[in-house]
Design a protein around this motif. Structure first.
Motif, PDB file in Angstrom:
ATOM      1  N   VAL A   1     -55.083 -29.759-101.215  1.00 57.34           N
ATOM      2  CA  VAL A   1     -55.242 -28.342-100.854  1.00 57.34           C
ATOM      3  C   VAL A   1     -56.477 -27.758-101.533  1.00 57.34           C
ATOM      4  CG1 VAL A   1     -54.228 -26.066-101.218  1.00 57.34           C
ATOM      5  CG2 VAL A   1     -52.842 -27.897-100.293  1.00 57.34           C
ATOM      6  N   GLU A   2     -56.621 -28.033-102.805  1.00 61.40           N
ATOM      7  CA  GLU A   2     -57.745 -27.459-103.536  1.00 61.40           C
ATOM      8  C   GLU A   2     -59.062 -27.997-102.986  1.00 61.40           C
ATOM      9  OE1 GLU A   2     -57.443 -28.052-107.710  1.00 61.40           O
ATOM     10  OE2 GLU A   2     -58.974 -26.544-108.158  1.00 61.40           O
ATOM     11  N   THR A   3     -59.132 -29.291-102.722  1.00 63.73           N
ATOM     12  CA  THR A   3     -60.378 -29.895-102.230  1.00 63.73           C
ATOM     13  C   THR A   3     -60.753 -29.334-100.864  1.00 63.73           C
ATOM     14  OG1 THR A   3     -59.748 -31.926-103.369  1.00 63.73           O
ATOM     15  CG2 THR A   3     -61.539 -32.081-101.788  1.00 63.73           C
ATOM     16  N   GLU A   4     -59.778 -29.305 -99.981  1.00 59.34           N
ATOM     17  CA  GLU A   4     -60.067 -28.871 -98.613  1.00 59.34           C
ATOM     18  C   GLU A   4     -60.483 -27.399 -98.572  1.00 59.34           C
ATOM     19  OE1 GLU A   4     -60.232 -30.769 -95.946  1.00 59.34           O
ATOM     20  OE2 GLU A   4     -60.786 -29.015 -94.733  1.00 59.34           O
ATOM     21  N   LEU A   5     -59.742 -26.546 -99.288  1.00 60.33           N
ATOM     22  CA  LEU A   5     -60.090 -25.126 -99.249  1.00 60.33           C
ATOM     23  C   LEU A   5     -61.430 -24.870 -99.915  1.00 60.33           C
ATOM     24  CD1 LEU A   5     -56.662 -23.346 -99.838  1.00 60.33           C
ATOM     25  CD2 LEU A   5     -57.909 -23.638 -97.734  1.00 60.33           C
ATOM     26  N   SER A   6     -61.738 -25.605-100.981  1.00 57.83           N
ATOM     27  CA  SER A   6     -63.048 -25.449-101.623  1.00 57.83           C
ATOM     28  C   SER A   6     -64.162 -25.839-100.666  1.00 57.83           C
ATOM     29  CB  SER A   6     -63.128 -26.308-102.881  1.00 57.83           C
ATOM     30  OG  SER A   6     -62.211 -25.863-103.843  1.00 57.83           O
ATOM     31  N   SER A   7     -63.975 -26.935 -99.933  1.00 60.87           N
ATOM     32  CA  SER A   7     -65.032 -27.368 -99.009  1.00 60.87           C
ATOM     33  C   SER A   7     -65.192 -26.361 -97.869  1.00 60.87           C
ATOM     34  CB  SER A   7     -64.717 -28.754 -98.459  1.00 60.87           C
ATOM     35  OG  SER A   7     -63.653 -28.697 -97.544  1.00 60.87           O
ATOM     36  N   GLN A   8     -64.089 -25.807 -97.392  1.00 58.75           N
ATOM     37  CA  GLN A   8     -64.186 -24.804 -96.319  1.00 58.75           C
ATOM     38  C   GLN A   8     -64.930 -23.559 -96.802  1.00 58.75           C
ATOM     39  OE1 GLN A   8     -63.125 -24.903 -93.151  1.00 58.75           O
ATOM     40  NE2 GLN A   8     -61.857 -26.727 -93.095  1.00 58.75           N
ATOM     41  N   ILE A   9     -64.623 -23.117 -98.041  1.00 58.72           N
ATOM     42  CA  ILE A   9     -65.295 -21.933 -98.564  1.00 58.72           C
ATOM     43  C   ILE A   9     -66.772 -22.225 -98.786  1.00 58.72           C
ATOM     44  CG2 ILE A   9     -65.418 -20.393-100.561  1.00 58.72           C
ATOM     45  CD1 ILE A   9     -62.368 -20.652-100.781  1.00 58.72           C
ATOM     46  N   LYS A  10     -67.081 -23.434 -99.234  1.00 64.12           N
ATOM     47  CA  LYS A  10     -68.489 -23.801 -99.443  1.00 64.12           C
ATOM     48  C   LYS A  10     -69.235 -23.827 -98.106  1.00 64.12           C
ATOM     49  CE  LYS A  10     -71.255 -27.549-101.323  1.00 64.12           C
ATOM     50  NZ  LYS A  10     -71.243 -28.942-101.805  1.00 64.12           N
ATOM     51  N   TYR A  11     -68.607 -24.369 -97.072  1.00 61.39           N
ATOM     52  CA  TYR A  11     -69.236 -24.403 -95.741  1.00 61.39           C
ATOM     53  C   TYR A  11     -69.474 -22.985 -95.230  1.00 61.39           C
ATOM     54  CZ  TYR A  11     -69.539 -24.906 -90.668  1.00 61.39           C
ATOM     55  OH  TYR A  11     -69.938 -24.813 -89.357  1.00 61.39           O
ATOM     56  N   LEU A  12     -68.475 -22.104 -95.432  1.00 56.95           N
ATOM     57  CA  LEU A  12     -68.646 -20.731 -94.958  1.00 56.95           C
ATOM     58  C   LEU A  12     -69.737 -20.016 -95.732  1.00 56.95           C
ATOM     59  CD1 LEU A  12     -64.935 -19.717 -94.374  1.00 56.95           C
ATOM     60  CD2 LEU A  12     -66.706 -19.917 -92.663  1.00 56.95           C
ATOM     61  N   THR A  13     -69.898 -20.345 -97.003  1.00 59.12           N
ATOM     62  CA  THR A  13     -70.973 -19.744 -97.795  1.00 59.12           C
ATOM     63  C   THR A  13     -72.337 -20.122 -97.214  1.00 59.12           C
ATOM     64  OG1 THR A  13     -69.544 -19.991 -99.706  1.00 59.12           O
ATOM     65  CG2 THR A  13     -71.828 -19.461-100.137  1.00 59.12           C
ATOM     66  N   GLN A  14     -72.435 -21.362 -96.705  1.00 61.47           N
ATOM     67  CA  GLN A  14     -73.720 -21.803 -96.159  1.00 61.47           C
ATOM     68  C   GLN A  14     -73.969 -21.257 -94.757  1.00 61.47           C
ATOM     69  OE1 GLN A  14     -73.250 -26.002 -96.325  1.00 61.47           O
ATOM     70  NE2 GLN A  14     -73.724 -26.168 -98.500  1.00 61.47           N
ATOM     71  N   VAL A  15     -72.906 -21.024 -94.005  1.00 58.54           N
ATOM     72  CA  VAL A  15     -73.052 -20.741 -92.581  1.00 58.54           C
ATOM     73  C   VAL A  15     -73.010 -19.246 -92.272  1.00 58.54           C
ATOM     74  CG1 VAL A  15     -71.644 -20.852 -90.482  1.00 58.54           C
ATOM     75  CG2 VAL A  15     -72.313 -22.932 -91.607  1.00 58.54           C
ATOM     76  N   ALA A  16     -72.248 -18.481 -93.025  1.00 58.20           N
ATOM     77  CA  ALA A  16     -72.023 -17.079 -92.686  1.00 58.20           C
ATOM     78  C   ALA A  16     -73.314 -16.273 -92.848  1.00 58.20           C
ATOM     79  CB  ALA A  16     -70.932 -16.499 -93.577  1.00 58.20           C
ATOM     80  N   THR A  17     -73.569 -15.390 -91.875  1.00 58.89           N
ATOM     81  CA  THR A  17     -74.779 -14.572 -91.926  1.00 58.89           C
ATOM     82  C   THR A  17     -74.481 -13.106 -92.175  1.00 58.89           C
ATOM     83  OG1 THR A  17     -74.680 -14.144 -89.562  1.00 58.89           O
ATOM     84  CG2 THR A  17     -75.912 -16.087 -90.270  1.00 58.89           C
ATOM     85  N   GLY A  18     -73.268 -12.705 -91.994  1.00 58.95           N
ATOM     86  CA  GLY A  18     -72.945 -11.300 -92.167  1.00 58.95           C
ATOM     87  C   GLY A  18     -73.185 -10.462 -90.928  1.00 58.95           C
ATOM     88  N   GLN A  19     -73.761 -11.073 -89.892  1.00 59.12           N
ATOM     89  CA  GLN A  19     -74.036 -10.322 -88.665  1.00 59.12           C
ATOM     90  C   GLN A  19     -72.978 -10.671 -87.627  1.00 59.12           C
ATOM     91  OE1 GLN A  19     -76.449  -8.117 -88.530  1.00 59.12           O
ATOM     92  NE2 GLN A  19     -77.047  -8.666 -90.602  1.00 59.12           N
ATOM     93  N   PRO A  20     -72.686  -9.744 -86.744  1.00 62.91           N
ATOM     94  CA  PRO A  20     -71.721 -10.079 -85.697  1.00 62.91           C
ATOM     95  C   PRO A  20     -72.364 -10.996 -84.648  1.00 62.91           C
ATOM     96  CG  PRO A  20     -72.532  -7.857 -85.392  1.00 62.91           C
ATOM     97  CD  PRO A  20     -73.115  -8.343 -86.676  1.00 62.91           C
ATOM     98  N   HIS A  21     -71.539 -11.842 -84.074  1.00 69.62           N
ATOM     99  CA  HIS A  21     -72.035 -12.753 -83.046  1.00 69.62           C
ATOM    100  C   HIS A  21     -72.082 -12.008 -81.725  1.00 69.62           C
ATOM    101  CE1 HIS A  21     -72.402 -16.200 -80.395  1.00 69.62           C
ATOM    102  NE2 HIS A  21     -72.726 -16.909 -81.445  1.00 69.62           N
ATOM    103  N   GLU A  22     -73.223 -12.109 -81.014  1.00 72.09           N
ATOM    104  CA  GLU A  22     -73.379 -11.344 -79.783  1.00 72.09           C
ATOM    105  C   GLU A  22     -73.395 -12.234 -78.551  1.00 72.09           C
ATOM    106  OE1 GLU A  22     -76.713  -8.793 -80.181  1.00 72.09           O
ATOM    107  OE2 GLU A  22     -75.889  -7.728 -81.893  1.00 72.09           O
ATOM    108  N   GLY A  23     -72.961 -13.458 -78.680  1.00 73.98           N
ATOM    109  CA  GLY A  23     -72.914 -14.349 -77.526  1.00 73.98           C
ATOM    110  C   GLY A  23     -71.774 -13.974 -76.618  1.00 73.98           C
TER     111      GLY A  23
END
Lengths: 204, 114
Positions: free
Chosen positions: B54-76
């Motif tokens: 649980v700890e490993t998976e949630l940490s990796s998900q949070i790390k991925y979101l830190t790299q990917v999230a832009t803070g802007q709404p998606h307009e597609g």
């Protein structure tokens, strides 16, 4: 860390909050279970009476078990929040999902239009034959300015053929075909006035 | 890609349930007069494995979101493709209705009611 962009403060603080919640909940589960196992150990010497100690241990275990359950519930809430954040902010997967959906919709539309086009072509062929049959019968009432489909195709073929010469010649020839007795001799069944058989009988 | 991550998070939820289940079994076994040591060991090892996962998976998900999230709404949007497809289906339905009417008309003409 070098690849990390400058996120807006709200998003960054939100992700830091997620990290903190994860660490706290995992720590809470481990510590409380460890303490429960420690408390389960029977000790011979106690500072208070055995009954009091037992009651205290009982209450402590209840509280720690409740803490474990609360931490588990908090982890489930964290997972739910991460799912929501992922759906809203994972742009690569959102883009991929949108492009896949667009592709599926366009392929469905193209297939639909292709089938309609083939259906149109088939019906046009049948309509050509039906019009030819209908307008060559005595039941049609044709206006001279309104050409049936078969006649229009026939004229187009005569204009387009090299044996017809220039356009005026072939058009003139086409016009001659439609009026006068010549047309009745060459194609007695093809009549534009609806009086073909009657006229043929009436003529001497 | 998105479905894989969401499925991984659902698996994490199952692991959290497993954690609580193992903790409860451990406490239940400790409450007995005679403890089954092998059972306790199995439950404890499963508990530890689940916690680490649980700890490993949630940490990796949070790390991925830190790299990917832009803070802007998606307009597609899939609106245009969906609309075109809907119009194509409407055309097909219209053609079907008209052909049905034509068929009924032909049947009436060929087989008139007495």
């Amino acid at each position: 860390m070098a690849n990390q962009r400058a996120l807006p403060q709200s998003k960054e603080s939100l992700l830091q909050n997620y990290n903190k919640r994860l660490k706290d909940d995992i720590r809470s589960i481990l510590d409380n279970l460890t303490e429960i196992i420690k408390t389960a150990k029977v000790e011979d010497e106690t500072q208070v009476s055995r009954a009091t100690q037992a009651e205290q241990d009982h209450y402590e275990m209840h509280v720690r078990a409740a803490n474990i359950v609360r931490a588990g519930e908090s982890l489930m809430k964290l997972v739910s929040d991460l799912k929501q954040f992922l759906i809203l902010n994972d742009f690569p997967s959102v883009n991929e999902a949108i492009s896949l959906q667009n592709q599926q919709l366009r392929s469905l539309q193209e297939e639909c239009d292709k089938k309609l086009t083939s259906l149109r072509d088939e019906i046009a062929i049948d309509l050509y034959e039906l019009e030819e049959e209908y307008y060559s019968s005595s039941y049609s009432q044709l206006d001279s300015t309104d050409l049936p489909l078969c006649e229009a195709y026939r004229r187009w073929d005569s204009w387009a053929s090299p044996d017809g010469g220039d356009i005026s010649g072939s058009a003139h020839g086409g016009v001659e075909d439609t009026d006068g007795p010549t047309s009745q001799e060459t194609s007695p069944k093809h009549d534009l006035n609806g009086h073909g058989t009657t006229a043929a009988v009436d003529e001497p | 890609m998105a479905n894989d991550r969401l499925r991984a998070l659902e698996e994490v939820e199952n692991q959290v349930a497993t954690i609580l289940q193992c903790a409860g079994n451990i406490v239940l076994e400790l409450s007995k007069d005679k403890h089954n040591a092998s059972f306790l060991d199995r439950q404890l090892s499963q508990f530890t494995v689940s916690v680490n996962r649980v700890e490993t998976e949630l940490s990796s998900q949070i790390k991925y979101l830190t790299q990917v999230a832009t803070g802007q709404p998606h307009e597609g949007s899939t609106y245009s493709a969906r609309k075109d497809c809907q119009m194509a289906l409407n055309r097909a339905e219209y053609a079907r209705v008209k052909l049905g009417e034509l068929g009924r008309t032909c049947e009436v003409m060929l087989d008139p009611q007495p």
